[in-house]
Design an enzyme around this catalytic site. Sequence first.
Site: not given
Ligand code: SAH
Length: 230
Positions: A80
């Site tokens: 993000s």
């Molecule tokens: N905060 C993190 C990731 C942001 S992207 C950063 O800044 O790196 C959002 C993340 O949510 C991704 O890694 C995606 O795989 C995860 N995600 C999406 N749906 C999800 C779910 N149902 N349960 C757990 N994680 C999930």
Amino acid sequence: MGERTVFYKVSKEDEYLFQGKRKRLVDQLRTKGITNADVLKAIETIPRHLFFDQSTARPAMLEHAYSDKALPIGAGQTISHPFTVAFQTEKLELKAGDKVLEIGTGCGYQTAMLAEMGAKVFSIERQKSLYDKTKLFLPYLGYRSVRFFYGDGYKGLPQHAPFDKIVVTAGAPYIPNDLLVQLKVGGILVIPVGEGEQQEMNVLKKTSEQSFEKQVIGKFKFVPFLQNKA
Ligand code: SAH
């Protein structure tokens, strides 16, 4: 053990080089309205340039590590924007010792923010490759108390509930009831809601077992909060 994971070396030279960039990022975030000193301190401390997809990242990406951008972290996901991370963290009104559930571990940058600010973090990720990598990477950086879970964030972690705070870092089509249930009375849930291109940040304060105060603030762009396991 599967494939060996190799991380960038965290060197003194890197630190000097990137410290200045982090200070400038903090100034930018202040200009954009982030005021919480602990949030800004954590941004100034955490080496964001080490969190990208290290198989494809170097060297072009490192240059952008401290600009306010979302960048790839592997598995089709993105880290993000620093502003988004700072904004969500500020809205959590964290206190040291807070028990925090994070949904969407990704590369672990938001996770590191929470840990840096003294929270007890429980983090869930549905992509196995990101889960595997980040659960090794954060201890490598020195964040040893975070607990990582591979699973579906919609369900939360009933076995570890209730939580003081919950933060979702993917765009949700709706607010999952299980997460509301797992929040303490007095607790805060920060979740971007919306299925289209953009999401609105929802900040919910649990005022009793059955009631919430909701604030909807600002538009953001997140990858989707997916409902079925990959
Ligand atoms: N905060 C993190 C990731 C942001 S992207 C950063 O800044 O790196 C959002 C993340 O949510 C991704 O890694 C995606 O795989 C995860 N995600 C999406 N749906 C999800 C779910 N149902 N349960 C757990 N994680 C999930």
